[in-house]
Design a protein around this motif. Structure first.
Motif, PDB file in Angstrom:
ATOM      1  N   ALA A 130      -9.629   2.553   5.595  1.00 48.05           N
ATOM      2  CA  ALA A 130      -9.020   1.690   4.577  1.00 48.05           C
ATOM      3  C   ALA A 130      -7.831   2.390   3.924  1.00 48.05           C
ATOM      4  O   ALA A 130      -6.796   1.764   3.662  1.00 48.05           O
ATOM      5  CB  ALA A 130     -10.053   1.296   3.523  1.00 48.05           C
ATOM      6  N   ALA A 131      -7.970   3.679   3.652  1.00 50.47           N
ATOM      7  CA  ALA A 131      -6.862   4.431   3.056  1.00 50.47           C
ATOM      8  C   ALA A 131      -5.655   4.429   3.979  1.00 50.47           C
ATOM      9  O   ALA A 131      -4.497   4.378   3.524  1.00 50.47           O
ATOM     10  CB  ALA A 131      -7.301   5.854   2.747  1.00 50.47           C
ATOM     11  N   ALA A 132      -5.884   4.473   5.303  1.00 48.02           N
ATOM     12  CA  ALA A 132      -4.772   4.430   6.256  1.00 48.02           C
ATOM     13  C   ALA A 132      -4.029   3.104   6.169  1.00 48.02           C
ATOM     14  O   ALA A 132      -2.793   3.055   6.270  1.00 48.02           O
ATOM     15  CB  ALA A 132      -5.301   4.656   7.673  1.00 48.02           C
ATOM     16  N   VAL A 133      -4.776   2.003   5.966  1.00 49.32           N
ATOM     17  CA  VAL A 133      -4.139   0.695   5.802  1.00 49.32           C
ATOM     18  C   VAL A 133      -3.283   0.681   4.536  1.00 49.32           C
ATOM     19  O   VAL A 133      -2.143   0.196   4.534  1.00 49.32           O
ATOM     20  CB  VAL A 133      -5.198  -0.426   5.760  1.00 49.32           C
ATOM     21  CG1 VAL A 133      -4.554  -1.767   5.382  1.00 49.32           C
ATOM     22  CG2 VAL A 133      -5.912  -0.529   7.104  1.00 49.32           C
ATOM     23  N   LEU A 134      -3.811   1.244   3.456  1.00 47.34           N
ATOM     24  CA  LEU A 134      -3.056   1.274   2.207  1.00 47.34           C
ATOM     25  C   LEU A 134      -1.756   2.056   2.374  1.00 47.34           C
ATOM     26  O   LEU A 134      -0.691   1.643   1.880  1.00 47.34           O
ATOM     27  CB  LEU A 134      -3.893   1.905   1.095  1.00 47.34           C
ATOM     28  CG  LEU A 134      -5.160   1.154   0.660  1.00 47.34           C
ATOM     29  CD1 LEU A 134      -5.911   1.949  -0.400  1.00 47.34           C
ATOM     30  CD2 LEU A 134      -4.823  -0.242   0.128  1.00 47.34           C
ATOM     31  N   ARG A 135      -1.821   3.186   3.041  1.00 46.35           N
ATOM     32  CA  ARG A 135      -0.617   4.008   3.231  1.00 46.35           C
ATOM     33  C   ARG A 135       0.431   3.278   4.074  1.00 46.35           C
ATOM     34  O   ARG A 135       1.630   3.463   3.875  1.00 46.35           O
ATOM     35  CB  ARG A 135      -0.991   5.348   3.861  1.00 46.35           C
ATOM     36  CG  ARG A 135      -1.814   6.245   2.939  1.00 46.35           C
ATOM     37  CD  ARG A 135      -2.007   7.649   3.515  1.00 46.35           C
ATOM     38  NE  ARG A 135      -2.738   8.476   2.574  1.00 46.35           N
ATOM     39  CZ  ARG A 135      -4.053   8.661   2.601  1.00 46.35           C
ATOM     40  NH1 ARG A 135      -4.777   8.084   3.580  1.00 46.35           N
ATOM     41  NH2 ARG A 135      -4.652   9.403   1.701  1.00 46.35           N
ATOM     42  N   LYS A 136      -0.049   2.449   5.001  1.00 47.33           N
ATOM     43  CA  LYS A 136       0.872   1.695   5.844  1.00 47.33           C
ATOM     44  C   LYS A 136       1.469   0.501   5.114  1.00 47.33           C
ATOM     45  O   LYS A 136       2.656   0.192   5.283  1.00 47.33           O
ATOM     46  CB  LYS A 136       0.124   1.210   7.095  1.00 47.33           C
ATOM     47  CG  LYS A 136       0.963   0.390   8.065  1.00 47.33           C
ATOM     48  CD  LYS A 136       2.020   1.230   8.729  1.00 47.33           C
ATOM     49  CE  LYS A 136       2.734   0.418   9.803  1.00 47.33           C
ATOM     50  NZ  LYS A 136       3.783   1.220  10.492  1.00 47.33           N
ATOM     51  N   ARG A 137       0.701  -0.146   4.288  1.00 43.92           N
ATOM     52  CA  ARG A 137       1.127  -1.413   3.689  1.00 43.92           C
ATOM     53  C   ARG A 137       1.712  -1.288   2.293  1.00 43.92           C
ATOM     54  O   ARG A 137       2.357  -2.217   1.810  1.00 43.92           O
ATOM     55  CB  ARG A 137      -0.066  -2.389   3.639  1.00 43.92           C
ATOM     56  CG  ARG A 137      -0.745  -2.629   4.981  1.00 43.92           C
ATOM     57  CD  ARG A 137       0.221  -3.132   6.012  1.00 43.92           C
ATOM     58  NE  ARG A 137      -0.445  -3.350   7.317  1.00 43.92           N
ATOM     59  CZ  ARG A 137       0.181  -3.475   8.462  1.00 43.92           C
ATOM     60  NH1 ARG A 137       1.507  -3.416   8.495  1.00 43.92           N
ATOM     61  NH2 ARG A 137      -0.484  -3.662   9.581  1.00 43.92           N
ATOM     62  N   PHE A 138       1.471  -0.150   1.609  1.00 44.48           N
ATOM     63  CA  PHE A 138       1.998   0.027   0.251  1.00 44.48           C
ATOM     64  C   PHE A 138       2.801   1.328   0.199  1.00 44.48           C
ATOM     65  O   PHE A 138       2.345   2.357   0.689  1.00 44.48           O
ATOM     66  CB  PHE A 138       0.867   0.093  -0.778  1.00 44.48           C
ATOM     67  CG  PHE A 138       0.079  -1.179  -0.922  1.00 44.48           C
ATOM     68  CD1 PHE A 138       0.414  -2.117  -1.876  1.00 44.48           C
ATOM     69  CD2 PHE A 138      -1.005  -1.435  -0.086  1.00 44.48           C
ATOM     70  CE1 PHE A 138      -0.318  -3.287  -2.009  1.00 44.48           C
ATOM     71  CE2 PHE A 138      -1.746  -2.600  -0.212  1.00 44.48           C
ATOM     72  CZ  PHE A 138      -1.395  -3.532  -1.167  1.00 44.48           C
ATOM     73  N   ASP A 139       3.934   1.284  -0.417  1.00 43.08           N
ATOM     74  CA  ASP A 139       4.804   2.466  -0.519  1.00 43.08           C
ATOM     75  C   ASP A 139       4.504   3.219  -1.814  1.00 43.08           C
ATOM     76  O   ASP A 139       5.352   3.371  -2.695  1.00 43.08           O
ATOM     77  CB  ASP A 139       6.272   2.037  -0.481  1.00 43.08           C
ATOM     78  CG  ASP A 139       7.228   3.236  -0.423  1.00 43.08           C
ATOM     79  OD1 ASP A 139       6.782   4.321  -0.012  1.00 43.08           O
ATOM     80  OD2 ASP A 139       8.395   3.072  -0.803  1.00 43.08           O
ATOM     81  N   VAL A 140       3.242   3.686  -1.943  1.00 40.45           N
ATOM     82  CA  VAL A 140       2.826   4.428  -3.134  1.00 40.45           C
ATOM     83  C   VAL A 140       1.879   5.542  -2.698  1.00 40.45           C
ATOM     84  O   VAL A 140       1.389   5.561  -1.560  1.00 40.45           O
ATOM     85  CB  VAL A 140       2.110   3.523  -4.168  1.00 40.45           C
ATOM     86  CG1 VAL A 140       3.035   2.450  -4.692  1.00 40.45           C
ATOM     87  CG2 VAL A 140       0.853   2.903  -3.559  1.00 40.45           C
ATOM     88  N   GLU A 141       1.583   6.449  -3.618  1.00 39.01           N
ATOM     89  CA  GLU A 141       0.633   7.509  -3.337  1.00 39.01           C
ATOM     90  C   GLU A 141      -0.784   6.929  -3.228  1.00 39.01           C
ATOM     91  O   GLU A 141      -1.189   6.100  -4.039  1.00 39.01           O
ATOM     92  CB  GLU A 141       0.663   8.559  -4.451  1.00 39.01           C
ATOM     93  CG  GLU A 141      -0.305   9.722  -4.226  1.00 39.01           C
ATOM     94  CD  GLU A 141      -0.335  10.708  -5.375  1.00 39.01           C
ATOM     95  OE1 GLU A 141      -1.030  11.736  -5.239  1.00 39.01           O
ATOM     96  OE2 GLU A 141       0.313  10.441  -6.417  1.00 39.01           O
ATOM     97  N   VAL A 142      -1.521   7.377  -2.229  1.00 36.34           N
ATOM     98  CA  VAL A 142      -2.916   6.977  -2.046  1.00 36.34           C
ATOM     99  C   VAL A 142      -3.773   8.235  -2.122  1.00 36.34           C
ATOM    100  O   VAL A 142      -3.604   9.159  -1.329  1.00 36.34           O
ATOM    101  CB  VAL A 142      -3.134   6.277  -0.690  1.00 36.34           C
ATOM    102  CG1 VAL A 142      -4.608   5.889  -0.525  1.00 36.34           C
ATOM    103  CG2 VAL A 142      -2.245   5.047  -0.565  1.00 36.34           C
ATOM    104  N   VAL A 143      -4.660   8.280  -3.104  1.00 34.77           N
ATOM    105  CA  VAL A 143      -5.545   9.431  -3.269  1.00 34.77           C
ATOM    106  C   VAL A 143      -6.946   9.049  -2.794  1.00 34.77           C
ATOM    107  O   VAL A 143      -7.271   7.870  -2.657  1.00 34.77           O
ATOM    108  CB  VAL A 143      -5.577   9.912  -4.732  1.00 34.77           C
ATOM    109  CG1 VAL A 143      -4.193  10.372  -5.164  1.00 34.77           C
ATOM    110  CG2 VAL A 143      -6.080   8.811  -5.664  1.00 34.77           C
ATOM    111  N   GLY A 144      -7.801  10.067  -2.571  1.00 34.04           N
ATOM    112  CA  GLY A 144      -9.106   9.832  -1.974  1.00 34.04           C
ATOM    113  C   GLY A 144     -10.232   9.696  -2.974  1.00 34.04           C
ATOM    114  O   GLY A 144     -10.339   8.693  -3.678  1.00 34.04           O
ATOM    115  N   ASP A 145     -11.071  10.685  -3.070  1.00 31.50           N
ATOM    116  CA  ASP A 145     -12.289  10.639  -3.866  1.00 31.50           C
ATOM    117  C   ASP A 145     -11.971  10.462  -5.348  1.00 31.50           C
ATOM    118  O   ASP A 145     -11.314  11.305  -5.965  1.00 31.50           O
ATOM    119  CB  ASP A 145     -13.077  11.933  -3.652  1.00 31.50           C
ATOM    120  CG  ASP A 145     -14.509  11.845  -4.164  1.00 31.50           C
ATOM    121  OD1 ASP A 145     -14.775  10.978  -5.017  1.00 31.50           O
ATOM    122  OD2 ASP A 145     -15.339  12.648  -3.706  1.00 31.50           O
TER     123      ASP A 145
END
Length: 376
Positions: free
Chosen positions: A34-49
């Motif tokens: 899911a995080a990979a989808v966010l990184r592809k579809r949104f141009d913002v920082e994606v953090v994990g835990d």
């Protein structure tokens, strides 16, 4: 509006808010696909835990579609103290450090009744103890232009605003007439006590079964030829059933993983409706309401403004949006596969042996499908 998304999944809440004019500043999602989808579809920082996230930026809106694993009827039902649903406390930690103007939470209706509604009691008590106003409402995605029946509880809270002006401003009421349809959705995994029947819609898309296996629903297309009458939607059709564009999760993952992401997502048009309310709150509709006493069973809609709790008589249909295409057409445009022989045979056996009401032509088409699949 500037927003932060916690437990973002594949970004249904955030995409809907952006369609209402918001901008996303930060996303938080633990699950890798899911995080990979966010990184592809949104141009913002994606953090994990989220447990390792020290702080969030100052924004207007914080969203948290926190895990339903411990609250869902098909989950572990451990409740708000479960290891996954209990992570909402991490969201509260971040919100308390940097309070936004609005908070938006989303989860399953079972949270209103599981363990006496302990999850909802915990959440609203947290807000009230800190002087926040809150309102929640149960809504169904099929009334937002989607061909999926999906009931969810949406809660909006604010320290300074009246959240009733977001959730209680629209009321279309339940439809009074019943229409015929060219396609009907059902759960092929059931058949003993229910089938999840949907008139012109699929039943709720799920992240997976109790065994962790993706189980998209099936669809009966009335009048279709054998082999095409009983089908399972493709994952691309599933994305459309949630309001995403087809291919939103297509980054190379297997269909089972993609179905889990789609089944766990927030319906995009529902989030857009919320976003428009956040951007321009209005006066609530004139609906019946009464005091909500502590300890009473949680209703479908309620609020607390300046510490006054009220139960609201509102339907799950704030809007009366008509889908742009029928369920049958959606499957034609985005793909469906015949339901397997074993799946159809097992479902039909359970259905026929049960006392459930069913259409005779549906059973006829199930048997024709079994005969067809046995010969190919």
């Amino acid at each position: 509006m500037r927003t932060v998304g916690l437990f973002s999944g594949i970004g249904g809440l955030e995409l809907g808010l952006e369609r209402a004019g918001a901008s996303t500043e930060l996303l938080c999602e633990y699950w890798g696909p899911a995080a990979a989808v966010l990184r592809k579809r949104f141009d913002v920082e994606v953090v994990g835990d989220i447990r390792e996230l020290g702080a969030i930026p100052a924004v207007d809106v914080v969203t948290a579609g926190f895990p339903c694993t411990d609250l869902s009827q098909v989950g572990r039902t451990a409740g708000i103290d479960g290891s996954e649903s209990g992570l909402v406390r991490e969201a509260f930690r971040l919100i308390e450090q940097t309070p936004p103007r609005w908070v938006v939470l989303e989860n399953v209706p079972n949270m209103l009744s599981l363990k006496g509604g302990a999850a909802m009691a915990f959440i609203v008590d947290w807000f009230e103890e800190r002087g926040w106003n809150w309102a929640y409402r149960t809504v169904d995605s099929q009334h937002f232009g989607l061909r999926q029946r999906r009931r969810r509880v949406l809660l909006v809270a604010s320290r300074t605003e009246d959240p009733r002006g977001v959730l209680f401003t629209d009321e279309a009421g339940l439809p009074t007439t019943r229409r015929s349809h060219s396609a009907y959705g059902f759960y092929w995994t059931e058949g003993n006590r229910g089938v999840g029947w949907g008139d012109g819609v699929t039943p709720t898309l799920k992240g997976g079964s109790k065994l962790g296996i993706a189980s998209p629903p099936a669809v009966w297309r009335v009048g279709a030829e054998a082999g095409r009458a009983i089908t399972r939607p493709s994952v691309r059709a599933g994305e459309r059933l949630q309001g995403f564009r087809a291919g939103w999760t297509d980054l190379g993952a297997k269909d089972g993983i993609r179905w889990k992401m789609v089944g766990n997502a927030v319906s995009v048009p529902v989030a857009t409706w919320i976003g428009r309310g956040l951007a321009e709150p209005r006066s609530p509709v004139d609906a019946a309401r009464r005091p909500l006493d502590v300890g009473r069973r949680w209703p479908a809609a309620a609020s607390s403004v300046s510490g006054v709790r009220e139960e609201w008589s509102l339907s799950e249909r704030p809007l009366a949006m008509r889908p742009q295409q029928t369920l049958a057409r959606l499957l034609t445009d985005h793909g469906a596969d015949p339901l397997s022989l074993n799946a159809t045979r097992g479902f039909t056996t359970r259905l026929v042996a049960s006392n459930l009401r069913r259409r005779s032509d549906f059973v006829d088409d199930l048997r024709a499908h079994i005969e067809h699949m046995s010969s190919v």
